[in-house]
Design a protein around this motif. Sequence first.
Motif, PDB file in Angstrom:
ATOM      1  N   MET A  92       5.544 -11.487  -5.528  1.00 49.62           N
ATOM      2  CA  MET A  92       5.177 -10.136  -5.110  1.00 49.62           C
ATOM      3  C   MET A  92       4.021 -10.145  -4.130  1.00 49.62           C
ATOM      4  O   MET A  92       3.916  -9.306  -3.254  1.00 49.62           O
ATOM      5  CB  MET A  92       4.773  -9.331  -6.362  1.00 49.62           C
ATOM      6  N   THR A  93       3.144 -11.124  -4.248  1.00 46.14           N
ATOM      7  CA  THR A  93       1.914 -10.946  -3.504  1.00 46.14           C
ATOM      8  C   THR A  93       1.582 -12.099  -2.580  1.00 46.14           C
ATOM      9  O   THR A  93       0.494 -12.170  -2.060  1.00 46.14           O
ATOM     10  CB  THR A  93       0.754 -10.757  -4.484  1.00 46.14           C
ATOM     11  N   SER A  94       2.505 -13.007  -2.376  1.00 51.54           N
ATOM     12  CA  SER A  94       2.227 -14.108  -1.461  1.00 51.54           C
ATOM     13  C   SER A  94       2.813 -13.805  -0.089  1.00 51.54           C
ATOM     14  O   SER A  94       3.959 -13.385   0.013  1.00 51.54           O
ATOM     15  CB  SER A  94       2.837 -15.397  -2.009  1.00 51.54           C
ATOM     16  N   PRO A  95       2.020 -14.028   0.967  1.00 54.20           N
ATOM     17  CA  PRO A  95       2.557 -13.733   2.295  1.00 54.20           C
ATOM     18  C   PRO A  95       3.577 -14.753   2.771  1.00 54.20           C
ATOM     19  O   PRO A  95       4.198 -14.552   3.805  1.00 54.20           O
ATOM     20  CB  PRO A  95       1.311 -13.761   3.189  1.00 54.20           C
ATOM     21  N   ILE A  96       3.748 -15.859   2.028  1.00 53.31           N
ATOM     22  CA  ILE A  96       4.738 -16.832   2.484  1.00 53.31           C
ATOM     23  C   ILE A  96       5.967 -16.867   1.583  1.00 53.31           C
ATOM     24  O   ILE A  96       6.772 -17.782   1.652  1.00 53.31           O
ATOM     25  CB  ILE A  96       4.138 -18.249   2.650  1.00 53.31           C
ATOM     26  N   LYS A  97       6.088 -15.843   0.727  1.00 55.07           N
ATOM     27  CA  LYS A  97       7.316 -15.730  -0.065  1.00 55.07           C
ATOM     28  C   LYS A  97       7.877 -14.332   0.121  1.00 55.07           C
ATOM     29  O   LYS A  97       7.114 -13.390   0.294  1.00 55.07           O
ATOM     30  CB  LYS A  97       7.001 -15.935  -1.541  1.00 55.07           C
ATOM     31  N   PRO A  98       9.201 -14.216   0.068  1.00 63.33           N
ATOM     32  CA  PRO A  98       9.758 -12.872   0.197  1.00 63.33           C
ATOM     33  C   PRO A  98       9.283 -12.014  -0.973  1.00 63.33           C
ATOM     34  O   PRO A  98       9.267 -12.489  -2.110  1.00 63.33           O
ATOM     35  CB  PRO A  98      11.272 -13.096   0.120  1.00 63.33           C
ATOM     36  N   PRO A  99       8.863 -10.788  -0.716  1.00 60.47           N
ATOM     37  CA  PRO A  99       8.446  -9.937  -1.834  1.00 60.47           C
ATOM     38  C   PRO A  99       9.657  -9.603  -2.692  1.00 60.47           C
ATOM     39  O   PRO A  99      10.752  -9.441  -2.172  1.00 60.47           O
ATOM     40  CB  PRO A  99       7.896  -8.699  -1.140  1.00 60.47           C
TER      41      PRO A  99
ATOM     42  N   TRP B 244       9.080  -3.402  -3.510  1.00 57.51           N
ATOM     43  CA  TRP B 244       7.702  -3.520  -3.020  1.00 57.51           C
ATOM     44  C   TRP B 244       7.257  -2.290  -2.264  1.00 57.51           C
ATOM     45  O   TRP B 244       6.079  -1.989  -2.149  1.00 57.51           O
ATOM     46  CB  TRP B 244       7.535  -4.779  -2.178  1.00 57.51           C
ATOM     47  N   TRP B 245       8.182  -1.542  -1.732  1.00 59.44           N
ATOM     48  CA  TRP B 245       7.802  -0.369  -0.946  1.00 59.44           C
ATOM     49  C   TRP B 245       7.117   0.673  -1.831  1.00 59.44           C
ATOM     50  O   TRP B 245       6.192   1.356  -1.394  1.00 59.44           O
ATOM     51  CB  TRP B 245       9.051   0.227  -0.283  1.00 59.44           C
TER      52      TRP B 245
ATOM     53  N   GLN C 223       5.324   0.149  -4.534  1.00 57.06           N
ATOM     54  CA  GLN C 223       4.109  -0.309  -5.229  1.00 57.06           C
ATOM     55  C   GLN C 223       2.955   0.626  -4.912  1.00 57.06           C
ATOM     56  O   GLN C 223       2.783   1.030  -3.769  1.00 57.06           O
ATOM     57  CB  GLN C 223       3.725  -1.700  -4.702  1.00 57.06           C
TER      58      GLN C 223
ATOM     59  N   ILE D  12      -0.776   1.952  -4.011  1.00 56.53           N
ATOM     60  CA  ILE D  12      -1.809   1.431  -3.122  1.00 56.53           C
ATOM     61  C   ILE D  12      -3.152   1.649  -3.784  1.00 56.53           C
ATOM     62  O   ILE D  12      -3.399   2.719  -4.341  1.00 56.53           O
ATOM     63  CB  ILE D  12      -1.751   2.157  -1.760  1.00 56.53           C
TER      64      ILE D  12
ATOM     65  N   THR E 163      14.298  -9.677   2.099  1.00 59.30           N
ATOM     66  CA  THR E 163      13.160  -9.296   2.913  1.00 59.30           C
ATOM     67  C   THR E 163      12.479 -10.577   3.386  1.00 59.30           C
ATOM     68  O   THR E 163      12.342 -11.518   2.614  1.00 59.30           O
ATOM     69  CB  THR E 163      12.162  -8.495   2.059  1.00 59.30           C
TER      70      THR E 163
ATOM     71  N   VAL F  41      -1.423 -10.512  -1.043  1.00 57.73           N
ATOM     72  CA  VAL F  41      -1.126  -9.334  -0.227  1.00 57.73           C
ATOM     73  C   VAL F  41      -1.299  -8.105  -1.111  1.00 57.73           C
ATOM     74  O   VAL F  41      -0.569  -7.930  -2.079  1.00 57.73           O
ATOM     75  CB  VAL F  41       0.310  -9.389   0.317  1.00 57.73           C
TER      76      VAL F  41
END
Lengths: 180, 598
Positions: free
Chosen positions: A1-8, A12-13, A15, A17, B197, B277
């Motif tokens: 969910m939170t890694s920029p190098i894995k697909p979320p 996720w939209w 989630q 803020i 995605t 993120v």
Amino acid sequence: MTSPIKPPEGNWWDQPINRRESIWLGIGVGWSVILFGWMSAFTRIGDQNPIGETYRVEAEDYRDKLQAYVDEGTDTEEGLVPPGDDVYIGAGQFYWDGLPVVLETGQEYDFHLAAYDVQHGFSVRPEHTLSKQINLQVLPGYEWIVPMEFDEPGTYRVLCNEFCGDGHEAMHGRIIVQEG
Amino acid sequence: MAETQHRHRLDVLGLFDNEYDSEGYRTCSVTGLEIHKSVENHVKLFGLTAVLFMVVGGFFAITVVGTRWEAIGLLSSSDYYIHLSMHAWSMLLFWIVFMEVAILYVGGPMVLGRKLPLTVLAKVGYAVMLVGALTIYYAIWTTSAPDQAPLLTAYVPLPSSPVFYAGALVFVLGVVVAALPFFVSIWQEKRANPGGTLPLVTFGAFITGIIAVEALLGGVVAFSSGLLWRLEIVTSLDAGWYRMWFWIVGHGTQQINLVAMIVVWYFLTHVVGGAEVVSEKVSRTAFILYLLFINMGAAHHLLVDPGISTGWRLWNTSYAFYGATFASLIHAFAIPAGIEAGRRKRGKGGGLFGWLTSAPWKNPMFAAPVIAIILFGFLGGITGVLMGQLQLNMAWHNTFATVGHFHSTVVLGTTITFMAVVYFVIRTMFLREFVSNRLASLQPFLYGGAMGVTALMMMYVGILYGVPRRTPEVVSNIPGTDFSLSAAEPLFVVFGLFAFVAIAGGALFVALAVGSLLFGKRIDPAGNGDLVSDGGSAVASQTMAPRDDLELADDPNDPVHAYEMRGTFVLCLLFLAAFVITYVLNWYLITQLWSIGA
Ligand code: HEM
Ligand SMILES: [Cu+2]
């Protein structure tokens, strides 16, 4: 969910803020509106805007116009006193044609700026207050008419701040502003 | 030894001889990514080439600074313009763009765990870029009448060598070719996972790629029309028209730098700093805003040009109501917030700033991007918005302050960030230890600190003394008159001293990079545990499965957005305060002028 190098994964939209991030987004929008609003309002209410009419002009025609203007004006020891409210300046490698010119405070002049050959930069400042300086681009093929009214007498120095060839560093001119 | 068997006969230095499984893959011990050798080797190739161009650009920084600091007065004026052109093209185009191709390959196929498709095109693109670069060098170096040194811009109708325009065209086309394998890998990924995605880094890289192609096509128009004009096939070329097309590539490439740099920020702060993120939605929206609006920024260069309507200038310079500025403000929060929340989640930060003070500052792959974020934001970002305001631009345009602005963006921001990428490639792909860890820790601070002061001095002399850019003299002497800008001399002393320190910092980077490749100890493929955020020593990494600590990030019952972001919020408010203060000061200066304009 939170890694920029894995697909979320998952939705996720939707989630939530973080509250502080939302506040920052609001501040960002507000600041953007202020930036645009002030810049745009200043073109109406402000006294310093790089705005003026532009006309297409061939270098030769502009040269002739400038010559006619010089002939009509009065040559003095200080420089040319223009015949009316128009001030013609021609930029060439490596000189400012039409300078030095003698002007008065409190009178609005229409500065005509055009280049004879290549691009130049019209960079002006009073010689004793270097921080009061402005810069306008001067292009061949365009006659740009920018009104200016000086409120302080003195010698204003004009440099070229667009690279216009080997020798451009020597391109210098003067505007002498006298108490009107 | 086994490793020598893998070595290609051209690989004399053993730089391309990692061990891969029978499919050509290996697992990176730091990122956990499955890396195919086709990607890795091309990343190495482009990255290494970039560093060599930085050596050239850095050499010319010495002569350029030695001339602008008129007390030294190194070069004659004709030499000066040639050296300045060499500096600009080596740094802004060759160093940065070769790195960017490498970054696209990392952000695309490497992160996705794919092979690099169409490696032939990658090689052809590389060769064409190289030919273009060498052609440009040749043209600049042999400048002779009637031609003038092109500097960065080669503004028509000041003639530059036709060979120069041809070289620029070839280089730009080479970049497009080299970018194709990246796009194909994204396409393959989408075919393989139709509903999936892309990871955020890949998504950002994809946006970078699109912006790049738009910019490069502008370059094709600008340079090919320049070439036709110079060969007198086209007899007249409008100066204003050329400026517009030149800046589509000239500023467009800067937007590539910006977006690529931000992608690297997300990547490195995560991999070595434990950032997460905090909102995919918000960060991705910011990238979309870039895609929509950022290319309008080319208008920044035309704000004090004749012949363009006020409405057009206001609309474009503001990226349509500051859409792209807003996007940058989003990243300015999201990236530090990612570090803060990620570290808090792992128990690495008490109080307001504990997450920052406990961060791995000795690791240059963490320190450099963070230094870049701060200096880019405070010096480059703010000044960019200031000088991008129609009226304030009158004070900034073509002064030395402009040079200060873009050294804050492309040096303090992009170059420092890309240095971190080079360090990362050395450690995790070339698998070499640094020849000196202490110097590697020090280097980003030295370079960033000295360049920061240099850039500030450039801004001061430009705004407060009206010193023009691109000229070998005028401060102590203007040929043919007694007038000069000598009041600025004391600031030039500070400028010159710090610029030379910055150059030394750049030289240290090159020495560390090249030295480590040649003499650095080889790292065991399972090593590098010390790079993993809070991952302890290399020994620990061998006992611990790679990336265990980052796997924590995936616990769905412990969402990262719920963690405190107070520290980031305070930092962002400080940033805003600096922004507002400098904004007001710049406007104050402008309103002190005589009245100008209709
Ligand atoms: C220690 C490092 C550096 C120093 C001391 C330095 C210094 C300078 C100076 C003094 C100038 C201005 C000359 C003038 O306008 O008369 C200049 C121009 C320039 N520099 Fe640098 N620089 C450095 C690194 C870089 C890097 C890394 C880049 C790009 C990534 C870069 C890109 C440029 C560009 C594009 C110009 C403008 C050329 C033009 O006017 O056409 N510089 N540099
Ligand atoms: Cu000139």
